[in-house]
Design a protein around this motif. Sequence first.
Motif, PDB file in Angstrom:
ATOM      1  N   ILE A 156      24.735  21.007  28.836  1.00 51.74           N
ATOM      2  CA  ILE A 156      24.495  19.867  29.705  1.00 51.74           C
ATOM      3  C   ILE A 156      25.832  19.251  30.077  1.00 51.74           C
ATOM      4  CG2 ILE A 156      22.221  19.409  28.726  1.00 51.74           C
ATOM      5  CD1 ILE A 156      23.499  17.012  27.238  1.00 51.74           C
ATOM      6  N   ASN A 168      22.243  20.794  34.071  1.00 43.79           N
ATOM      7  CA  ASN A 168      21.774  21.679  33.008  1.00 43.79           C
ATOM      8  C   ASN A 168      22.339  23.065  33.276  1.00 43.79           C
ATOM      9  OD1 ASN A 168      20.474  23.142  31.040  1.00 43.79           O
ATOM     10  ND2 ASN A 168      18.460  23.082  32.032  1.00 43.79           N
ATOM     11  N   SER A 203      22.588  25.361  30.935  1.00 44.59           N
ATOM     12  CA  SER A 203      22.094  26.258  29.890  1.00 44.59           C
ATOM     13  C   SER A 203      21.055  27.212  30.480  1.00 44.59           C
ATOM     14  CB  SER A 203      21.465  25.442  28.763  1.00 44.59           C
ATOM     15  OG  SER A 203      20.205  24.929  29.150  1.00 44.59           O
ATOM     16  N   ARG A 234      15.248  25.360  30.136  1.00 46.25           N
ATOM     17  CA  ARG A 234      14.911  24.035  30.658  1.00 46.25           C
ATOM     18  C   ARG A 234      15.257  22.988  29.603  1.00 46.25           C
ATOM     19  NH1 ARG A 234      11.899  21.617  34.579  1.00 46.25           N
ATOM     20  NH2 ARG A 234      11.460  23.661  35.510  1.00 46.25           N
ATOM     21  N   GLN A 235      15.813  21.886  30.064  1.00 44.15           N
ATOM     22  CA  GLN A 235      16.242  20.841  29.146  1.00 44.15           C
ATOM     23  C   GLN A 235      15.657  19.498  29.553  1.00 44.15           C
ATOM     24  OE1 GLN A 235      17.961  21.280  26.450  1.00 44.15           O
ATOM     25  NE2 GLN A 235      19.460  22.932  26.696  1.00 44.15           N
ATOM     26  N   ILE A 281      16.611  15.837  29.262  1.00 47.01           N
ATOM     27  CA  ILE A 281      17.862  15.120  28.996  1.00 47.01           C
ATOM     28  C   ILE A 281      17.603  13.619  29.038  1.00 47.01           C
ATOM     29  CG2 ILE A 281      20.238  14.776  29.750  1.00 47.01           C
ATOM     30  CD1 ILE A 281      20.039  17.524  31.144  1.00 47.01           C
ATOM     31  N   VAL A 340      20.674  15.596  24.610  1.00 49.78           N
ATOM     32  CA  VAL A 340      19.545  16.481  24.321  1.00 49.78           C
ATOM     33  C   VAL A 340      19.394  16.589  22.807  1.00 49.78           C
ATOM     34  CG1 VAL A 340      19.714  17.825  26.441  1.00 49.78           C
ATOM     35  CG2 VAL A 340      21.003  18.549  24.432  1.00 49.78           C
TER      36      VAL A 340
END
Length: 343
Positions: free
Chosen positions: A42, A81, A83, A86-87, A89, A158
């Motif tokens: 993130i 994001n 990464s 799915r995040q 935040i 996160v």
Amino acid sequence: MPLVSVTLVALGVPAAPAVAAQEHVQAIAVPQHVQAASRDGIGIRLMDIPAKRAEDPRARVYIIDHLKPGATISRRVEVSNDSPERQQIELYAGAAAIENNAFAVPEGRESNELSDWISLGATVLDLAPGERAPVEVDVEVPRTASKGERYAAIWAQVSSEPRQGDNVIQVHRVGIRLYLDVGPGGEPPTDFRIGEVAAESGTGEFPVVTARVTNTGGRALDMTGTLRLTKESIRAGPFKVTNGVTILPGQSGQVRIEVNESLPAGVWNARLALVSGVVERTADGRITLPVGTRATMDSSSAWLPYTLGTLVAVAAVGALGAWHVSRRRRALAVPTRQVGPFG
């Protein structure tokens, strides 16, 4: 109750806020390498800065401003994001302070006066891999606010659920610093003074050049800069400041620069150029390398003055001896005679 393991990422990176309410704000493209990014992928970066601070490198990564009591300003940050997953935040404003010449934040979600003045356009973002989203940051200074500079941080965070058989929650967050000065009239000046430049042994194989910096202005300083060394026709550097130093008004801090290069022994002329924002100051000094040794002359060049000095001394002694001998001989050559009682 699960334990919490907190990872603070990019603490030296940004925090949030302001300028005069009517001042023009321009959008800027911040290079990817200056945004805060966590190990979980993130990131957070500034999208706007006041036009009058466009030349200030600090204002491109931190929110640095001056506001009058009762003023309100808005800024935008971008949360990303990066990464592969799915995040979700979380976004919030938290307390910060300058302690021991460092920008310090608590591990939890502690608040202070400035963070209470901040409201965010979103408190939670659900971002797909590679997705980015802008977030509005508003700062409203109460009319009753006292004069002085305050510090806070805008966080993107996160949290990972505990693994099976584990009760530790991993928390990762990245943030943007906020330096906000409040008071009537114009912004306090930024200025500093550099003390003596010296050298000392480092923790590794290379020496460290140090200088004491005193904040003589009215705003906090974030010191960066370079050191250049010269010795006859040899040039070395620039070497960058290796420790991040943040100095409160009226206080002092030590800047350290590692000379990460093998250099010939002897006396070196040092020029240190330090910067905070758009203010730059320089200082000159002389250091001896390796650290802890005295400056010595090269053996081939040291022989000549030593020999000439010796010859001059010998000649002086010889001349003095000859003068004494000559005087004694003249005294012995004067004829003697008998004199009466009246001469």
